[in-house]
Design a protein around this motif. Structure first.
Motif, PDB file in Angstrom:
ATOM      1  N   LEU A 230      18.368   0.775 -30.567  1.00 44.24           N
ATOM      2  CA  LEU A 230      19.084   1.344 -29.416  1.00 44.24           C
ATOM      3  C   LEU A 230      18.115   1.575 -28.265  1.00 44.24           C
ATOM      4  O   LEU A 230      16.899   1.641 -28.469  1.00 44.24           O
ATOM      5  CB  LEU A 230      19.732   2.685 -29.810  1.00 44.24           C
ATOM      6  CG  LEU A 230      20.700   2.638 -30.992  1.00 44.24           C
ATOM      7  CD1 LEU A 230      21.147   4.050 -31.365  1.00 44.24           C
ATOM      8  CD2 LEU A 230      21.919   1.773 -30.657  1.00 44.24           C
ATOM      9  N   ASP A 231      18.640   1.695 -27.041  1.00 44.42           N
ATOM     10  CA  ASP A 231      17.750   2.000 -25.920  1.00 44.42           C
ATOM     11  C   ASP A 231      17.288   3.450 -26.017  1.00 44.42           C
ATOM     12  O   ASP A 231      17.788   4.238 -26.819  1.00 44.42           O
ATOM     13  CB  ASP A 231      18.438   1.723 -24.569  1.00 44.42           C
ATOM     14  CG  ASP A 231      19.600   2.664 -24.277  1.00 44.42           C
ATOM     15  OD1 ASP A 231      19.357   3.876 -24.156  1.00 44.42           O
ATOM     16  OD2 ASP A 231      20.742   2.187 -24.158  1.00 44.42           O
ATOM     17  N   GLU A 232      16.332   3.837 -25.160  1.00 45.27           N
ATOM     18  CA  GLU A 232      15.612   5.095 -25.324  1.00 45.27           C
ATOM     19  C   GLU A 232      16.356   6.327 -24.824  1.00 45.27           C
ATOM     20  O   GLU A 232      15.940   7.450 -25.098  1.00 45.27           O
ATOM     21  CB  GLU A 232      14.269   5.009 -24.603  1.00 45.27           C
ATOM     22  CG  GLU A 232      14.399   4.880 -23.100  1.00 45.27           C
ATOM     23  CD  GLU A 232      13.062   4.868 -22.400  1.00 45.27           C
ATOM     24  OE1 GLU A 232      13.031   4.577 -21.213  1.00 45.27           O
ATOM     25  OE2 GLU A 232      12.045   5.168 -23.037  1.00 45.27           O
ATOM     26  N   TYR A 233      17.447   6.147 -24.077  1.00 46.53           N
ATOM     27  CA  TYR A 233      18.088   7.295 -23.446  1.00 46.53           C
ATOM     28  C   TYR A 233      19.044   8.013 -24.396  1.00 46.53           C
ATOM     29  O   TYR A 233      19.860   7.386 -25.079  1.00 46.53           O
ATOM     30  CB  TYR A 233      18.810   6.861 -22.173  1.00 46.53           C
ATOM     31  CG  TYR A 233      17.842   6.391 -21.121  1.00 46.53           C
ATOM     32  CD1 TYR A 233      17.075   7.301 -20.414  1.00 46.53           C
ATOM     33  CD2 TYR A 233      17.652   5.030 -20.882  1.00 46.53           C
ATOM     34  CE1 TYR A 233      16.145   6.876 -19.480  1.00 46.53           C
ATOM     35  CE2 TYR A 233      16.724   4.600 -19.943  1.00 46.53           C
ATOM     36  CZ  TYR A 233      15.979   5.527 -19.247  1.00 46.53           C
ATOM     37  OH  TYR A 233      15.053   5.106 -18.319  1.00 46.53           O
ATOM     38  N   LEU A 234      18.937   9.343 -24.419  1.00 43.97           N
ATOM     39  CA  LEU A 234      19.788  10.156 -25.264  1.00 43.97           C
ATOM     40  C   LEU A 234      21.131  10.381 -24.572  1.00 43.97           C
ATOM     41  O   LEU A 234      21.188  10.616 -23.362  1.00 43.97           O
ATOM     42  CB  LEU A 234      19.143  11.521 -25.545  1.00 43.97           C
ATOM     43  CG  LEU A 234      18.056  11.605 -26.616  1.00 43.97           C
ATOM     44  CD1 LEU A 234      16.819  10.816 -26.208  1.00 43.97           C
ATOM     45  CD2 LEU A 234      17.686  13.062 -26.881  1.00 43.97           C
ATOM     46  N   SER A 235      22.193  10.320 -25.345  1.00 39.41           N
ATOM     47  CA  SER A 235      23.534  10.674 -24.870  1.00 39.41           C
ATOM     48  C   SER A 235      24.226  11.450 -25.982  1.00 39.41           C
ATOM     49  O   SER A 235      23.789  11.422 -27.142  1.00 39.41           O
ATOM     50  CB  SER A 235      24.347   9.422 -24.522  1.00 39.41           C
ATOM     51  OG  SER A 235      24.618   8.667 -25.689  1.00 39.41           O
ATOM     52  N   LEU A 236      25.294  12.129 -25.645  1.00 41.88           N
ATOM     53  CA  LEU A 236      25.976  12.958 -26.644  1.00 41.88           C
ATOM     54  C   LEU A 236      26.529  12.110 -27.782  1.00 41.88           C
ATOM     55  O   LEU A 236      26.434  12.489 -28.962  1.00 41.88           O
ATOM     56  CB  LEU A 236      27.095  13.766 -25.977  1.00 41.88           C
ATOM     57  CG  LEU A 236      27.693  14.926 -26.779  1.00 41.88           C
ATOM     58  CD1 LEU A 236      26.598  15.868 -27.283  1.00 41.88           C
ATOM     59  CD2 LEU A 236      28.700  15.691 -25.932  1.00 41.88           C
ATOM     60  N   ASP A 237      27.092  10.947 -27.460  1.00 41.96           N
ATOM     61  CA  ASP A 237      27.625  10.078 -28.517  1.00 41.96           C
ATOM     62  C   ASP A 237      26.527   9.661 -29.495  1.00 41.96           C
ATOM     63  O   ASP A 237      26.740   9.632 -30.710  1.00 41.96           O
ATOM     64  CB  ASP A 237      28.264   8.830 -27.900  1.00 41.96           C
ATOM     65  CG  ASP A 237      29.610   9.118 -27.267  1.00 41.96           C
ATOM     66  OD1 ASP A 237      30.171  10.195 -27.545  1.00 41.96           O
ATOM     67  OD2 ASP A 237      30.092   8.273 -26.487  1.00 41.96           O
ATOM     68  N   LEU A 282      25.878  22.051 -20.991  1.00 44.26           N
ATOM     69  CA  LEU A 282      25.467  21.711 -19.630  1.00 44.26           C
ATOM     70  C   LEU A 282      26.039  20.385 -19.141  1.00 44.26           C
ATOM     71  O   LEU A 282      25.745  19.957 -18.020  1.00 44.26           O
ATOM     72  CB  LEU A 282      23.934  21.654 -19.553  1.00 44.26           C
ATOM     73  CG  LEU A 282      23.204  22.979 -19.826  1.00 44.26           C
ATOM     74  CD1 LEU A 282      21.704  22.750 -19.954  1.00 44.26           C
ATOM     75  CD2 LEU A 282      23.495  23.980 -18.715  1.00 44.26           C
ATOM     76  N   ASP A 283      26.867  19.752 -19.973  1.00 47.54           N
ATOM     77  CA  ASP A 283      27.453  18.454 -19.617  1.00 47.54           C
ATOM     78  C   ASP A 283      26.375  17.443 -19.232  1.00 47.54           C
ATOM     79  O   ASP A 283      26.479  16.751 -18.217  1.00 47.54           O
ATOM     80  CB  ASP A 283      28.466  18.599 -18.466  1.00 47.54           C
ATOM     81  CG  ASP A 283      29.695  19.409 -18.868  1.00 47.54           C
ATOM     82  OD1 ASP A 283      30.115  19.275 -20.026  1.00 47.54           O
ATOM     83  OD2 ASP A 283      30.199  20.179 -18.038  1.00 47.54           O
ATOM     84  N   ILE A 284      25.340  17.363 -20.052  1.00 48.21           N
ATOM     85  CA  ILE A 284      24.264  16.401 -19.810  1.00 48.21           C
ATOM     86  C   ILE A 284      24.773  15.015 -20.194  1.00 48.21           C
ATOM     87  O   ILE A 284      25.278  14.807 -21.292  1.00 48.21           O
ATOM     88  CB  ILE A 284      23.015  16.756 -20.644  1.00 48.21           C
ATOM     89  CG1 ILE A 284      22.481  18.140 -20.240  1.00 48.21           C
ATOM     90  CG2 ILE A 284      21.926  15.705 -20.460  1.00 48.21           C
ATOM     91  CD1 ILE A 284      21.379  18.666 -21.150  1.00 48.21           C
ATOM     92  N   GLU A 285      24.614  14.065 -19.278  1.00 47.33           N
ATOM     93  CA  GLU A 285      25.093  12.709 -19.539  1.00 47.33           C
ATOM     94  C   GLU A 285      24.041  11.883 -20.272  1.00 47.33           C
ATOM     95  O   GLU A 285      24.318  11.266 -21.297  1.00 47.33           O
ATOM     96  CB  GLU A 285      25.482  12.029 -18.219  1.00 47.33           C
ATOM     97  CG  GLU A 285      26.182  10.705 -18.411  1.00 47.33           C
ATOM     98  CD  GLU A 285      26.697  10.127 -17.099  1.00 47.33           C
ATOM     99  OE1 GLU A 285      27.278   9.024 -17.132  1.00 47.33           O
ATOM    100  OE2 GLU A 285      26.499  10.768 -16.049  1.00 47.33           O
TER     101      GLU A 285
END
Length: 500
Positions: A230-237, A282-285
């Motif tokens: 997966l790519d490096e960015y964290l998301s809630l999913d 915080l609704d972090i995307e």
């Protein structure tokens, strides 16, 4: 230790954290800060706090034993270049003075127990000095007994809080039975959301453009993502997916996720629960990983002349100095390739801002391998980048730049781009422009090029238009461009050189 000591530019920072004790040794040289030593020991000091906030003798002994190891390394460093800070557990412990007194005796140096607010601001400074900061950024650092949440701009924190929740304390409170269940996760997440809840309106009112994680939890999750492709960015999913995989393992001793180190396994799930709560509250995307945190913030606070506010510029200046880069040549390559990028704006959907930054970095560093040998200097250059710290660039961005450098001459290894995930298309666009820029700069002189026009059309076709009289007067350049067209054709790309 006299002022003229050869170690006068060596600095040491010790962070007495609630989970681990860290020692960072760095040298200030070539316009930057270079790590020359790190020592880390898992002390889990916070696990020794009881409900009355009394630190157990066993936990203190673990800490003192660790510091006796650190003391050996400190003895050669000037006292004024040493800073030792302690955080949440020693802020909370009612018998912190007992621990501190013996620790100072072991280290022969004063220890500062810093407030949660100062810790948050210092963490932010460490992130700002090691990460590319554009606009407002939200910084999160999950420690062993506290979590710092900060919003700032540039080097200045604007709003900051230290919250009473951490991966060690939550491990003891919610995962003490070692079970990885929906119930344990739900209880931990609910309490974390309750803790951060009162501060949510203030954070949302200030707002941010970029979220960055500065903790071991975020790094561990990125390493899991990498192992999963997966790519490096964290998301809630993605965090929910990792939580689901963890629950399938049933217990912490059985926790076996791809890419998760044994060292991080024990406190991983409690840190993950806190992170999920922060994303939800915080609704972090999306969230990336910072290049530094508390220790780096303390270190940069001790060095006065690191005043370049553009972290990427400071990083490139450091490479220029360290590897004796021909900066005029780097500028020529950049101006040509970036000029082409600007001409192509609108043809391809790419991130123009980072595209320009990546071309700048690749132009500066594409020749650093010449210090090793000419024959395969592009590969030497890429190897150096792959194994260097580049403050201001994420790991994925550094990989993209290294791929550009490795492919800027001779055959193009398209596999280097296929491994870049979301950055693959951008890299494939940039490498075509960089390679042409390198060829057109081959005389290493200014004012030798005519006006250049580059246009794009489908499928994957670039057309470079130049005056016929100039091409006729430069037969070597013509043949180099014709050879470049053949290199690009092997990758399924068309490059046409036309005269007018």
């Amino acid at each position: 230790m006299g002022y003229n000591s050869p170690l006068n530019n060596v600095y040491a920072v010790i962070d007495l954290g609630s989970n681990s004790f860290h020692m960072l040794i760095a040298k200030h040289m070539a316009g930057g800060v270079h790590t020359i030593g790190r020592v880390k020991r898992k002390v889990r000091l916070a696990a020794g706090l009881n409900e009355q906030y009394v630190l157990s003798q066993e936990a203190m002994e673990r800490g003192w034993e660790c510091l006796s190891l650190f003391a050996e390394r400190l003895q050669d460093i000037p006292a004024q270049n040493i800073k030792i800070v302690a955080t949440a557990t020693l802020r909370l412990a009612t018998n912190a003075q007992e621990f501190k007194q013996r620790a100072e005796s072991i280290l022969n140096h004063k220890i500062e127990i810093i407030s949660g607010e100062l810790e948050a601001c210092t963490i932010y400074k460490g992130v700002a000095h090691t990460s590319a900061c554009h606009g407002k950024q939200l910084v999160v650092d999950i420690g062993g007994a506290s979590t710092e949440v900060v919003i700032g701009r540039g080097f200045d924190a604007e709003i900051y809080h230290s919250l009473n929740m951490g991966c060690v304390t939550y491990l003891e409170k919610f995962f003490k039975d070692d079970r990885l269940s929906e119930e344990n996760f739900a209880n931990a997440i609910a309490e974390a959301k309750s803790t951060v809840g009162p501060h949510v309106p203030a954070f949302q009112q200030v707002g941010w453009e970029l979220a960055i994680g500065a903790s071991g939890t975020v790094q561990a999750i990125q390493e899991i993502f990498s192992a999963l492709g997966l790519d490096e960015y964290l998301s809630l999913d993605k965090l929910y997916h990792i939580k689901s995989l963890a629950i399938q393992c049933k217990t912490i001793p059985q926790l076996d996720l791809p890419g998760l180190s044994e060292e991080r396994r024990l406190v991983f799930v409690s840190g993950l629960a806190i992170l999920i709560a922060l994303f939800e509250s915080l609704d972090i995307e999306y969230m990336g990983l910072a290049g530094g945190a508390l220790r780096e913030g303390v270190l940069y606070s001790m060095i006065d002349d690191l005043s370049v506010a553009d972290i990427r510029k400071r990083t490139l200046n450091c490479f220029i100095s360290r590897y004796h880069v021909d900066n005029l040549q780097a500028q020529r390559v950049f101006e040509i390739s970036n000029g082409f990028l600007n001409q192509l704006e609108g043809y391809w959907s790419v991130d123009m801002r980072f595209g320009s930054d990546a071309l700048k970095a690749a132009s500066v560093m594409h020749e650093i391998g010449l210090l090793i040998d000419f024959k395969e200097y592009h590969l030497h250059s890429a190897y150096i980048l792959d194994n260097s710290v580049m403050p201001g660039y994420t790991r994925a961005q550094k990989q993209l730049i290294a791929a550009l450098v490795s492919c800027h001459r001779l055959d193009i290894d398209t596999d280097a781009f296929s491994q870049l995930g979301v950055h693959q298309h951008l890299a494939e666009v940039l490498i075509r422009l960089l390679r042409i820029g390198v060829i057109l700069s081959m005389r290493r002189q200014d004012d030798v090029l005519p006006e250049l026009f580059l246009t794009a059309s489908e499928p994957e076709t670039l057309t470079l238009t130049m005056p016929k009289s100039w091409l006729d007067a430069h037969p070597l350049m013509r043949t180099e461009l014709e050879q470049e067209a053949r290199y690009q054709e092997k990758c399924g790309w068309l490059l046409k050189v036309e005269s007018e």
